[in-house]
Design a protein around this motif. Structure first.
Motif, PDB file in Angstrom:
ATOM      1  N   VAL A  17       0.844  -1.209   0.000  1.00  0.00           N
ATOM      2  CA  VAL A  17       0.000   0.000   0.000  1.00  0.00           C
ATOM      3  C   VAL A  17       0.874   1.252   0.000  1.00  0.00           C
ATOM      4  CG1 VAL A  17      -1.704   1.322   1.323  1.00  0.00           C
ATOM      5  CG2 VAL A  17      -1.950  -1.169   1.083  1.00  0.00           C
ATOM      6  N   CYS A  39       2.298   2.075  -3.390  1.00  0.00           N
ATOM      7  CA  CYS A  39       1.326   2.331  -4.457  1.00  0.00           C
ATOM      8  C   CYS A  39       1.449   3.767  -4.954  1.00  0.00           C
ATOM      9  CB  CYS A  39      -0.089   2.060  -3.938  1.00  0.00           C
ATOM     10  SG  CYS A  39      -1.382   2.409  -5.148  1.00  0.00           S
ATOM     11  N   ILE A  53      -5.799   3.105  -4.180  1.00  0.00           N
ATOM     12  CA  ILE A  53      -6.201   1.814  -3.666  1.00  0.00           C
ATOM     13  C   ILE A  53      -7.648   1.590  -4.091  1.00  0.00           C
ATOM     14  CG2 ILE A  53      -6.510   0.351  -1.636  1.00  0.00           C
ATOM     15  CD1 ILE A  53      -3.594   1.144  -2.184  1.00  0.00           C
ATOM     16  N   GLU A  94      -0.916   1.598 -12.008  1.00  0.00           N
ATOM     17  CA  GLU A  94      -0.275   2.140 -10.808  1.00  0.00           C
ATOM     18  C   GLU A  94      -1.055   1.812  -9.527  1.00  0.00           C
ATOM     19  OE1 GLU A  94       2.623   3.687 -10.923  1.00  0.00           O
ATOM     20  OE2 GLU A  94       2.717   3.502 -13.096  1.00  0.00           O
ATOM     21  N   ASP A  95      -2.213   1.182  -9.670  1.00  0.00           N
ATOM     22  CA  ASP A  95      -3.097   0.963  -8.527  1.00  0.00           C
ATOM     23  C   ASP A  95      -2.836  -0.365  -7.819  1.00  0.00           C
ATOM     24  OD1 ASP A  95      -4.303   3.332  -9.237  1.00  0.00           O
ATOM     25  OD2 ASP A  95      -5.953   2.369 -10.316  1.00  0.00           O
ATOM     26  N   VAL A  96      -3.368  -0.453  -6.618  1.00  0.00           N
ATOM     27  CA  VAL A  96      -3.408  -1.712  -5.861  1.00  0.00           C
ATOM     28  C   VAL A  96      -4.873  -2.019  -5.601  1.00  0.00           C
ATOM     29  CG1 VAL A  96      -2.938  -2.832  -3.642  1.00  0.00           C
ATOM     30  CG2 VAL A  96      -1.156  -1.469  -4.757  1.00  0.00           C
ATOM     31  N   ALA A 144      -2.273  -3.888 -12.369  1.00  0.00           N
ATOM     32  CA  ALA A 144      -2.427  -3.516 -10.962  1.00  0.00           C
ATOM     33  C   ALA A 144      -2.038  -4.692 -10.068  1.00  0.00           C
ATOM     34  CB  ALA A 144      -3.873  -3.106 -10.679  1.00  0.00           C
ATOM     35  N   ARG A 145      -1.560  -4.378  -8.877  1.00  0.00           N
ATOM     36  CA  ARG A 145      -1.237  -5.418  -7.897  1.00  0.00           C
ATOM     37  C   ARG A 145      -2.489  -5.782  -7.117  1.00  0.00           C
ATOM     38  NH1 ARG A 145       4.172  -5.028  -6.598  1.00  0.00           N
ATOM     39  NH2 ARG A 145       3.954  -7.111  -5.678  1.00  0.00           N
TER      40      ARG A 145
END
Length: 333
Positions: free
Chosen positions: A49, A52, A56, A101-103, A128-129
């Motif tokens: 997090v 990131c 989120i 670029e998001d988680v 995204a992760r």
């Protein structure tokens, strides 16, 4: 139901309080067990997090979705940009909300919610992760995640073992722990919190400055050093703040005269209203910088038992005045 009938119901069900306590204690016990399992996976989640560079994106179906909404709101209000995405809507266009670029934080007690499993390949393609929170260690969602956190419970608080209760409480607590650990590592302050809560009481207390609440211009009760007590009375009466500032030719405060000072003069037997104000004024007025926080005025008012302040600029010239009514109006108090 009338109060009388309610009393009858309570008399017929004396174990209601006991059952309520059982539910609360069971959920508290599940959270204690969850705390004991916190380890390296949680550390990895926090760093994921923190690293990131986007937002989120929290998702979940049913009760897990409601918990996800709260987690997203907590993250957003504590310095981590976040929002909730409904997984069923995601496959109908809302996946466009997600960037590389998001988680994505995905919640599912079973780890097998179709609506979430179906969008995992698309999330992977976007780049995204994925951080999952499930109640099942070996599930499709946990296996397909970059980081997995277990919110498993021994059993639900529901006597039927069906309604999500202890499991949703555990997931919510885990989300709170994640948000607050991130907050701590970001060195997020109370003032940072207030910036995202400008409408709340904390926002008003930490963001409102003296310049935002003070009276300025012609509304400032102010007379010169050459004025008399009579002039002060007229200024106090006309401006309605309960006091007047006395300034020198450079517009710097040299004193203050209040309606309380006037009453004390009459008690002492003074009858000459043409006496110079400089002979009776308080030569140590309380001054506040116009850039100071308004909450500072509240503290000083309580400390010195006074009702008003003069506000000055960086060169100590009078630029404003305020009293308790101004602070109350601004909801700082």
């Amino acid at each position: 139901m009338s109060i009388a009938n309610a009393d009858v119901r309570l008399a017929e069900n004396p174990d209601i309080v006991g059952k309520a306590r059982t539910v609360l204690l069971h959920e508290a016990d599940e959270i204690r067990q969850l705390a004991g399992r916190i380890g390296s996976a949680f550390e990895a989640a926090v760093h994921l997090v923190l690293a990131c560079r986007g937002r989120i994106v929290v998702t979940g179906m049913g009760k897990s979705g409601h918990i996800g909404g709260k987690i997203a709101a907590t993250l957003a209000s504590t310095g981590t940009p976040a929002f909730f995405m409904h997984p069923a809507e995601a496959s109908h266009g809302d996946l466009g909300m997600i960037t590389a670029e998001d988680v994505v934080i995905a919640l599912s007690n079973s780890g097998e919610s179709d609506e979430i499993i179906n969008i995992l390949p698309a999330i992977r393609r976007i780049g995204a992760r994925i951080l999952s929170i499930t109640g099942t260690e070996n599930s499709t969602l946990s296996r397909e995640s970059d980081v997995h956190l277990s919110a498993a419970v021994s059993h639900e608080a529901c006597p039927l073992g069906l309604a999500p209760t202890a499991s949703t409480t555990a997931a919510l607590a885990l989300g709170d722990a994640l948000a607050l650990c991130v907050l701590d590592l970001r060195e997020f302050t109370a003032e940072d919190f207030a910036r995202s809560h400008p409408g709340g009481s904390l926002g008003r207390k930490l963001l409102v400055r003296i310049k935002d609440v003070m009276r300025s211009g012609d509304a400032i009760p102010c007379i010169g050093e050459e004025a008399t007590v009579q002039d002060a009375i007229q200024e106090i009466t006309g401006k309605g703040m309960g006091f007047t500032a006395i300034v020198d030719k450079a517009q710097k405060p040299v004193g203050i005269f209040t309606d309380g000072d006037l009453r004390r003069l009459f008690v002492q037997g003074m009858t000459d209203s043409h006496a110079p104000i400089t002979s009776v004024m308080n030569t140590h007025p309380k001054l506040l910088g116009m850039q100071q926080m308004a909450v500072d005025a509240v503290s000083l008012m309580e400390q010195h038992k006074i009702n008003g302040f003069l506000a000055v600029n960086e060169t100590q010239q009078l630029v404003g005045a305020l009293n308790m009514h101004d602070l109350l109006k601004a909801k700082v108090v």
